[in-house]
Enzyme design. Structure first.
Site, PDB file in Angstrom:
ATOM      1  N   ASP A 159       0.822  -1.205   0.000  1.00  0.00           N
ATOM      2  CA  ASP A 159       0.000   0.000   0.000  1.00  0.00           C
ATOM      3  C   ASP A 159       0.861   1.261   0.000  1.00  0.00           C
ATOM      4  O   ASP A 159       1.970   1.246  -0.525  1.00  0.00           O
ATOM      5  CB  ASP A 159      -0.934  -0.045   1.227  1.00  0.00           C
ATOM      6  N   HIS A 214      -3.684   6.055   3.418  1.00  0.00           N
ATOM      7  CA  HIS A 214      -4.399   4.922   2.836  1.00  0.00           C
ATOM      8  C   HIS A 214      -3.910   3.642   3.501  1.00  0.00           C
ATOM      9  O   HIS A 214      -4.695   2.844   3.984  1.00  0.00           O
ATOM     10  CB  HIS A 214      -4.173   4.875   1.314  1.00  0.00           C
ATOM     11  N   SER A 540     -11.233  -0.637  -0.981  1.00  0.00           N
ATOM     12  CA  SER A 540      -9.947  -0.682  -0.278  1.00  0.00           C
ATOM     13  C   SER A 540     -10.123  -1.117   1.155  1.00  0.00           C
ATOM     14  O   SER A 540      -9.175  -1.571   1.785  1.00  0.00           O
ATOM     15  CB  SER A 540      -9.317   0.713  -0.230  1.00  0.00           C
TER      16      SER A 540
END
Ligand code: NAG
Ligand code: NAG
Ligand code: NAG
Ligand code: NAG
Ligand code: NAG
Ligand code: NAG
Ligand code: NAG
Length: 757
Positions: A159, A214, A540
């Protein structure tokens, strides 16, 4: 009973940096442009596959491997230059490397002995939009306790990096990594501890911290540790937050930087994760279009991982409700769609005629007046720009002291301009109905300037009709805080990408849905005030929920293969919501099979599936040959020489998959497939078939009863599908149904999708 973390309370959604998406889109544009450009070729990153030399050579030393790879680079590049050209040397994902090359140089390389194929890398996107309890996992009991909260299992997160100081990554109560772990951490004591056992950066030579948030929420959902008294920005969320596998270890691989998530860096990350010995790979990334498997970096890397027994979880993508719009469709990965959870941060519009319309907003006000205020629709004058409350569009309207209804393009994701406009024009509150496309989905609520409520398209129509019906329309907004137990949950989130898979229509995708809308997840405290958690949406976030579930299953069933874990998750999934009605989509109609796949994950049931559909890595080779790929294309995916004429080629739908996706046409009115199930339930057990045939299709199963007398015993059955629909009748292109094997204790369900050609 305490709900696990994500059933907590309201928080605001913040400025989320979408710049990455734009950067990525831009690089596509550059690539297309280059294909047309003829004159001066520019350097771009190519993924290069090469054949191992005949007779084998010892490349156990990585310097030797690198030297060999460099021999493929243009002779003209000097030593220091070639150092810069060669970006990544791969060892585990396949034989090959990533390098910066011009088109001419690639052409010249094609002549070299051992060259197989080169293609320009793809750019992948983070699948979070702007913005766990629900799954029946409870502390100190049941499956969570039985699986030791994922103890001893290592989840790799590929990620954007990590904000390791977040309390979710505390290693309190965590043992050291298991003995099989081969990874190292260059940041021992700073980033790494017994929770985060490795952290590496494949984007630049810096610590793997995040450029945009994220990786932190994603990692916290998969394996965040228990955080007592988790609080949101306003300090009003209280409760224990935790990831799905709170005692699993995390291995962090940063593959996304300022330039996006490049295919070459993703491959390097997967290569390292395989080398390190992880158990589960969580990759919350998707390309914005689906390519054949042999030019898709995640698919190729995931195959190498699966062959090593690593379970790979990927998002279906955020391109829904458009159909088809699915990414990550390979049968060896789990493809995860997103669902809503049973929590709402409720705001209710109350009209002067006594009608109520429930909506959502994270921005909750305790002191908003309950007195009815004048209500106005900004589009009442027929001006489209005003209807959307665009900048400057309300200056000639009298909205002073009023509650204003503003139409939305994107739900409530980008509403700050509308709020500013209403505020500047003197409005006191804002009602934001969805457009038709987003229906009932209120999962991306970003209003934080004015008191607001984000509600469904149909509620919007009724409110506008009320405004039309009276000369003095009035309303107020009631702020009701967090409501838990919404019985229509789970619903498919509008943004969740839909099947069918264009790359392989014979495999039903997505496989499963899991929580991905309005999820409470770790949010790095140094970025914004003291908030440790935030509410966010996207596939996600559903992806790491399933990575965490896979880790729990791996912990309680260490002997299960990746295919077995997937089968357990799929055949035990819920097909109904909390009201015992079929799971709905954003239109509040029953969601179709290309939205839900096998259904909604039910972790406790997945722990005891009764039967599993297993597959070996070789099976995928037969499948790939059956897809019609050339020998070298299959060879690229599986990283070995393959001659399909010497393999037992199978049609896609013959793969021993826990679901069916078949096509019946005028020439193929009947199709037969076999499946093999393995008994992992009771030693002595009998299963009876139950068939719910798709409309227009006759489904018969032989035998219709399976008797098992020992564990791990395998039984094969045949399913015959025949078209019974009369010509021209009911022209729907698809029909759906399912079959299930039922014993005294278990129900093993496989969805069936039929396409009429
Ligand atoms: C939790 O699991 C442990 C061992 O794994 C067991 O000893 C204990 O009884 C379990 N607790 C509950 C409440 O089920
Ligand atoms: C990290 O540091 C601790 C203590 O300083 C040490 O015990 C541990 O072995 C180190 N771990 C690694 C992976 O180097
Ligand atoms: C409200 O009235 C306007 C003008 O008469 C009409 O165009 C519009 O369709 C009406 N809206 C609703 C929701 O009834
Ligand atoms: C966060 O915001 C609150 C309220 O605005 C303030 O009281 C607090 O000091 C802030 N915390 C940090 C760490 O900036
Ligand atoms: C593949 O196998 C077939 C049948 O054995 C053979 O005729 C063919 O030459 C082989 N192809 C290659 C590229 O080795
Ligand atoms: C069915 O068979 C006919 C005759 O062989 C052929 O022309 C047609 O293309 C076939 N249709 C499909 C969908 O394969
Ligand atoms: C369905 O298939 C079974 C087995 O082939 C057959 O006995 C039955 O008659 C078929 N039913 C219909 C409606 O065609």
């Amino acid at each position: 009973m305490e709900r696990i973390g994500f059933g907590l309370s309201p928080i605001m959604v913040f400025v989320f940096l979408l710049s990455l998406i734009f950067v990525s889109k831009f690089s596509y544009a550059v690539r297309d442009h280059e294909e047309i450009a003829t004159k001066q070729s520019q350097l771009q990153t190519y993924i290069v596959h090469i054949k191992e030399p005949e007779g084998g050579q010892d490349f156990s030393k990585s310097e030797d491997l690198e030297t060999w790879y460099k021999s493929f680079l243009p002779a003209s590049s000097t030593t220091s230059n070639s150092q810069q050209r060669l970006l990544y040397s791969y060892r585990n994902v396949f034989t090959g490397f990533a390098a910066k090359l011009t088109k001419e140089e690639v052409k010249a390389m094609e002549e070299k002995d051992g060259f197989v194929l080169a293609w320009p890398e793809k750019i992948y996107h983070l699948q979070i939009t702007r913005s766990p309890a629900f799954l029946g996992l409870h502390q100190n009991s049941g499956f969570w306790n039985g699986s030791n909260y994922g103890k001893g299992v290592i989840i790799a997160v590929v990620d954007s990096g990590i904000s390791s100081h977040h309390p979710s990554f505390s290693d309190e109560g965590m043992p050291p990594p298991p003995a099989k772990w081969k990874g190292k951490c260059a940041f021992n004591g700073t980033i790494c501890n017994n929770k985060i056992i490795s952290a590496s950066n494949f984007v630049e030579s810096l610590p793997p911290t995040e450029d945009f948030i994220h990786g932190t929420p994603v990692a916290s959902i998969a394996a965040g540790n228990f955080v007592e008294d988790a609080r949101d920005l306003f300090g009003n969320a209280k409760g224990t937050a935790a990831g799905m596998a709170p005692h699993a270890h995390l291995a962090i691989y940063k593959a996304c930087g300022e330039l996006g998530c490049t295919g070459s860096a993703i491959l390097a990350a997967i290569d390292a994760a395989i080398e390190d010995g992880v158990d589960v790979l969580s990759i919350s990334l998707a390309a914005d279009h689906s390519d054949p498997f042999y030019v898709d970096e995640i698919t190729i890397g995931a195959f190498a991982a699966t062959r090593k027994g690593i379970f790979v979880s990927t998002p279906a993508g955020n391109e829904g409700p458009r159909s088809p719009s699915l990414s990550n469709g390979a049968p060896w990965v789990l493809t995860v769609g997103a669902s809503t959870i049973d929590r709402s941060i409720r705001t209710t519009a109350k009209l002067g005629n006594g009608e109520y319309f429930d909506g959502e907003s994270f921005f909750q006000l305790s002191n908003f007046p309950s007195k009815l205020l004048p209500l106005v629709y900004a589009g009442a004058n027929g001006n489209v720009s005003s209807a959307f409350c665009n900048k400057g569009s309300l200056k000639d309207m009298d909205v002073r002291g009023k509650i204003v209804v503003c139409d939305t393009e994107d739900g409530a994701i980008y509403v700050s301009d509308k709020e500013e406009e209403v505020k500047n024009a003197g409005g006191v509150a804002i009602i934001l109905p969805n457009n038709k496309y987003r229906g009932f989905s209120t999962s991306e609520i970003d209003a934080d300037i004015l008191p607001a409520t984000h509600l469904s398209y149909s509620s919007g129509l009724k409110i506008k009709a009320y405004i039309n019906s009276t000369t003095k329309p009035t309303a107020t907004i009631e702020f009701k805080g967090t409501i838990i137990g919404i019985s229509s949950a789970p619903e498919v989130a509008h943004f969740s990408s839909r099947g069918p898979s264009l790359t392989s229509p014979g495999i039903l995708k997505p496989d499963i849905i899991g929580p991905g809308a309005n999820i409470l997840a770790a949010w790095p405290a140094n970025r914004m005030n003291s908030s440790s958690f935030n509410i966010v949406s996207g596939t996600s976030l559903s992806c790491p929920h399933l990575s965490g579930v896979a880790a729990l299953l791996k912990s309680s069933h260490p002997e299960w293969s990746p295919a077995a874990i997937k089968s357990a998750i799929m055949t035990t999934a819920d097909e109904v919501n909390h009201e015992n009605k079929p799971i709905m989509d954003q239109t509040h109609q029953p969601a179709d099979i290309f939205a839900v796949g096998a259904g909604h994950v039910n972790p406790s049931r997945a722990n005891d599936p009764g039967l599993i559909y297993d597959s070996q890595p070789e099976d995928y080779i037969y499948y790939l040959c059956g897809l019609g790929y050339s020998n070298s294309q299959v060879g690229i995916v599986v990283n070995r020489r393959v001659n399909c004429s010497e393999e037992s080629t199978i049609p896609e739908a013959q793969l021993n998959y826990p679901s069916f996706s078949i096509a019946l046409g005028c020439n193929t009115t009947t199709q037969e497939f076999t499946r093999t199930v393995t008994n992992v339930g009771a030693v002595d057990s009998t299963y009876i078939i139950e068939i719910f045939a798709p409309a227009g299709v006759n489904v018969s199963v032989k035998p219709d009863k399976l008797d098992f007398t020992r564990l791990n015993q395998k039984k094969t059955y045949a399913v015959m599908f025949s078209k019974i629909r009369a010509k021209g009748k009911d022209r729907k292109p698809h029909a759906q149904g399912f079959l299930r094997w039922v014993s005294a204790k278990h129900s093993v369900r496989s969805p069936i999708s039929v396409k009429f050609e």
